[in-house]
Write a protein that holds these residues in place. Structure first.
Motif, PDB file in Angstrom:
ATOM      1  N   UNK A  97       0.839  -1.194   0.000  1.00 24.76           N
ATOM      2  CA  UNK A  97       0.000   0.000   0.000  1.00 24.76           C
ATOM      3  C   UNK A  97       0.876   1.247   0.000  1.00 24.76           C
ATOM      4  N   UNK A  98       0.578   2.216  -0.860  1.00 24.79           N
ATOM      5  CA  UNK A  98       1.471   3.364  -1.002  1.00 24.79           C
ATOM      6  C   UNK A  98       1.530   4.237   0.260  1.00 24.79           C
ATOM      7  N   UNK A  99       0.432   4.300   1.008  1.00 27.70           N
ATOM      8  CA  UNK A  99       0.432   5.067   2.258  1.00 27.70           C
ATOM      9  C   UNK A  99       1.326   4.387   3.293  1.00 27.70           C
ATOM     10  N   UNK A 100       1.257   3.050   3.347  1.00 25.40           N
ATOM     11  CA  UNK A 100       2.092   2.302   4.282  1.00 25.40           C
ATOM     12  C   UNK A 100       3.572   2.447   3.934  1.00 25.40           C
ATOM     13  N   UNK A 101       3.889   2.391   2.644  1.00 30.06           N
ATOM     14  CA  UNK A 101       5.285   2.510   2.210  1.00 30.06           C
ATOM     15  C   UNK A 101       5.829   3.894   2.545  1.00 30.06           C
ATOM     16  N   UNK A 102       5.048   4.928   2.233  1.00 30.44           N
ATOM     17  CA  UNK A 102       5.477   6.296   2.549  1.00 30.44           C
ATOM     18  C   UNK A 102       5.701   6.460   4.045  1.00 30.44           C
ATOM     19  N   UNK A 103       4.739   6.015   4.845  1.00 31.60           N
ATOM     20  CA  UNK A 103       4.836   6.176   6.296  1.00 31.60           C
ATOM     21  C   UNK A 103       6.060   5.454   6.846  1.00 31.60           C
ATOM     22  N   UNK A 104       6.345   4.265   6.310  1.00 33.79           N
ATOM     23  CA  UNK A 104       7.511   3.513   6.749  1.00 33.79           C
ATOM     24  C   UNK A 104       8.813   4.210   6.391  1.00 33.79           C
ATOM     25  N   UNK A 105       8.882   4.746   5.171  1.00 27.92           N
ATOM     26  CA  UNK A 105      10.096   5.441   4.737  1.00 27.92           C
ATOM     27  C   UNK A 105      10.343   6.694   5.573  1.00 27.92           C
ATOM     28  N   UNK A 106       9.290   7.476   5.816  1.00 27.96           N
ATOM     29  CA  UNK A 106       9.442   8.696   6.614  1.00 27.96           C
ATOM     30  C   UNK A 106       9.840   8.349   8.045  1.00 27.96           C
ATOM     31  N   UNK A 107       9.203   7.324   8.602  1.00 28.56           N
ATOM     32  CA  UNK A 107       9.539   6.907   9.963  1.00 28.56           C
ATOM     33  C   UNK A 107      10.983   6.465  10.087  1.00 28.56           C
ATOM     34  N   UNK A 108      11.484   5.747   9.078  1.00 33.44           N
ATOM     35  CA  UNK A 108      12.869   5.268   9.116  1.00 33.44           C
ATOM     36  C   UNK A 108      13.869   6.415   9.057  1.00 33.44           C
ATOM     37  N   UNK A 109      13.614   7.379   8.191  1.00 38.15           N
ATOM     38  CA  UNK A 109      14.571   8.472   8.055  1.00 38.15           C
ATOM     39  C   UNK A 109      14.572   9.371   9.292  1.00 38.15           C
ATOM     40  N   UNK A 110      13.405   9.532   9.930  1.00 38.70           N
ATOM     41  CA  UNK A 110      13.348  10.329  11.164  1.00 38.70           C
ATOM     42  C   UNK A 110      13.985   9.582  12.333  1.00 38.70           C
ATOM     43  N   UNK A 111      13.981   8.256  12.268  1.00 41.03           N
ATOM     44  CA  UNK A 111      14.606   7.447  13.323  1.00 41.03           C
ATOM     45  C   UNK A 111      16.085   7.782  13.460  1.00 41.03           C
ATOM     46  N   UNK A 112      16.730   8.102  12.316  1.00 40.60           N
ATOM     47  CA  UNK A 112      18.166   8.355  12.324  1.00 40.60           C
ATOM     48  C   UNK A 112      18.519   9.840  12.424  1.00 40.60           C
ATOM     49  N   UNK A 113      17.522  10.696  12.626  1.00 41.70           N
ATOM     50  CA  UNK A 113      17.791  12.136  12.686  1.00 41.70           C
ATOM     51  C   UNK A 113      18.290  12.528  14.072  1.00 41.70           C
ATOM     52  N   UNK A 114      19.480  13.127  14.126  1.00 41.14           N
ATOM     53  CA  UNK A 114      20.051  13.587  15.392  1.00 41.14           C
ATOM     54  C   UNK A 114      20.135  15.110  15.448  1.00 41.14           C
ATOM     55  N   UNK A 115      20.612  15.725  14.378  1.00 45.01           N
ATOM     56  CA  UNK A 115      20.739  17.182  14.341  1.00 45.01           C
ATOM     57  C   UNK A 115      19.360  17.824  14.225  1.00 45.01           C
ATOM     58  N   UNK A 137      -6.784   9.151   5.257  1.00 46.01           N
ATOM     59  CA  UNK A 137      -5.398   8.903   4.843  1.00 46.01           C
ATOM     60  C   UNK A 137      -4.438   9.635   5.759  1.00 46.01           C
ATOM     61  N   UNK A 138      -4.747  10.890   6.075  1.00 45.07           N
ATOM     62  CA  UNK A 138      -3.911  11.677   6.980  1.00 45.07           C
ATOM     63  C   UNK A 138      -3.837  11.025   8.355  1.00 45.07           C
ATOM     64  N   UNK A 139      -4.968  10.569   8.861  1.00 48.45           N
ATOM     65  CA  UNK A 139      -4.986   9.954  10.190  1.00 48.45           C
ATOM     66  C   UNK A 139      -4.125   8.694  10.218  1.00 48.45           C
ATOM     67  N   UNK A 140      -4.109   7.956   9.114  1.00 46.07           N
ATOM     68  CA  UNK A 140      -3.280   6.755   9.037  1.00 46.07           C
ATOM     69  C   UNK A 140      -1.795   7.134   9.028  1.00 46.07           C
ATOM     70  N   UNK A 141      -1.443   8.181   8.267  1.00 49.57           N
ATOM     71  CA  UNK A 141      -0.059   8.655   8.227  1.00 49.57           C
ATOM     72  C   UNK A 141       0.371   9.150   9.607  1.00 49.57           C
ATOM     73  N   UNK A 142      -0.501   9.904  10.267  1.00 49.07           N
ATOM     74  CA  UNK A 142      -0.175  10.448  11.589  1.00 49.07           C
ATOM     75  C   UNK A 142      -0.035   9.342  12.626  1.00 49.07           C
ATOM     76  N   UNK A 143      -0.836   8.304  12.493  1.00 42.93           N
ATOM     77  CA  UNK A 143      -0.733   7.174  13.413  1.00 42.93           C
ATOM     78  C   UNK A 143       0.643   6.508  13.306  1.00 42.93           C
ATOM     79  N   UNK A 144       1.085   6.296  12.061  1.00 44.13           N
ATOM     80  CA  UNK A 144       2.389   5.668  11.839  1.00 44.13           C
ATOM     81  C   UNK A 144       3.524   6.611  12.247  1.00 44.13           C
ATOM     82  N   UNK A 145       3.341   7.910  11.985  1.00 36.06           N
ATOM     83  CA  UNK A 145       4.358   8.885  12.343  1.00 36.06           C
ATOM     84  C   UNK A 145       4.498   8.988  13.859  1.00 36.06           C
TER      85      UNK A 145
END
Length: 322
Positions: A97-115, A137-145
């Motif tokens: 699902x494209x929403x799931x893929x996007x949410x996963x990618x954003x979550x992963x990149x924020x996981x490694x954010x330090x600065x 759709x937004x609520x699903x993204x926000x839930x994953x975020x």
């Protein structure tokens, strides 16, 4: 030295400091050792700006990094109902699902954010059907975020944040997980603007992120809140359903006492006690034909002066010289 696993950790860290996040994610897939090392060390993503726009049929995101690179990705539904990612190369995952893929990618990149991220925005709109049509759709993204932000060991460092929201809960999916020591600007936009719906912020104003904020922008929302919750901001634009003379007094005294105050605009729909301002502020220093009035008020204890401008729909407070 026969393998990476035998390389000193300090050397490995220096190598990863030279890599961008795309290279790190690629190496993370090479072996269990690299995956575990990266997850333990958590190298910095080095994000400077994150901008997300959600539409009815696709999601657009732009990453800007401290060292210059810019990445723009678009996630949309594939012809077979899966996910199509459009970036430098087009990728299709029909089973995802494209929403799931996007949410996963954003979550992963924020996981490694330090600065610290200079600017983070999450916007959404559907000009044809109305933004409420894509709210699920937004609520699903926000839930994953929210899940991704909760999983971080430390709160996300963000200097300026803007969130489109129709409900308080949507803001609360992100704002509590931002480091209040770094946050300066809070923007809450309305994807349905113009709208007469009232946004409750009773839980938001209790957050440390709100209390430590310096600039507030909610011009497209009519917020349900007491003016006392805006007195610490140095700049801002807010919209209220109604204001009173007491509200003006509270803000006037707070802004005159503040060493950091600059300017503040308060939009209103009702001001039934408007004529009583003369009793509190005295005769205007300037009055125009369109009923616009201006006052200059001062605080003798700190030699501060404030210009207050009243119009038929706004009250402006501005730091000024006598």
């Amino acid at each position: 030295m026969s393998s990476l696993s035998e390389m000193p950790e300090v050397v490995m860290k220096k190598i990863f400091d030279k890599l961008d996040i795309r290279a790190i994610f690629t190496l993370r897939k090479v072996s269990h050792f690299l995956r575990n090392f990266i997850d333990d060390v958590v190298p910095d993503s080095k994000l400077k700006v994150v901008e997300v726009s959600v539409y009815s049929k696709y999601i657009w995101i732009r990453y800007t990094f401290n060292d210059g690179p810019l990445i723009i990705n678009t996630y949309e539904r594939s012809e077979n109902g899966g996910c199509k990612i459009v970036t430098r190369k087009k990728k299709v995952f029909d089973e995802l699902n494209y929403v799931e893929v996007f949410s996963g990618d954003l979550g992963n990149i924020l996981k490694f954010q330090k600065s610290a991220i200079r600017y983070f925005s999450l916007g959404w709109s559907d000009v044809i059907n109305g933004s409420k049509e894509i709210e699920p759709t937004i609520d699903k993204i926000l839930e994953k975020l929210e899940e991704a932000l909760k999983s971080r060991k430390r709160k996300l460092k963000v200097k300026n944040i803007r969130i489109d929201a129709l409900k308080q809960k949507q803001v609360l999916s992100i704002l509590p997980f931002v480091d209040s020591e770094y946050l300066e600007t809070i923007g809450i936009s309305n994807p349905e603007s113009p709208s007469n719906e009232i946004l409750s912020i009773d839980e938001i104003v209790q957050l440390e992120q709100w209390k430590q904020g310096k600039i507030i922008y909610t011009p497209e929302h009519i917020v349900a809140s007491s003016t006392e919750y805006f007195t610490h901001f140095s700049k801002g634009i807010v919209s209220l359903l109604s204001v009173s003379v007491e509200d003006v007094i509270v803000l006037k005294e707070a802004f005159l006492s503040s060493s950091s105050f600059d300017n503040f605009q308060m939009k209103y729909q009702r001001f039934e006690e408007k004529e009583l301002l003369l009793d509190v502020l005295g005769l205007p220093s300037n009055q125009e034909e369109n009923d616009k009035k201006e006052w200059i008020v001062g605080n003798s204890s700190n030699n501060a002066f404030l210009k207050i401008i009243l119009t038929s729909s706004d009250i402006y407070f501005m730091r000024c010289s006598n």
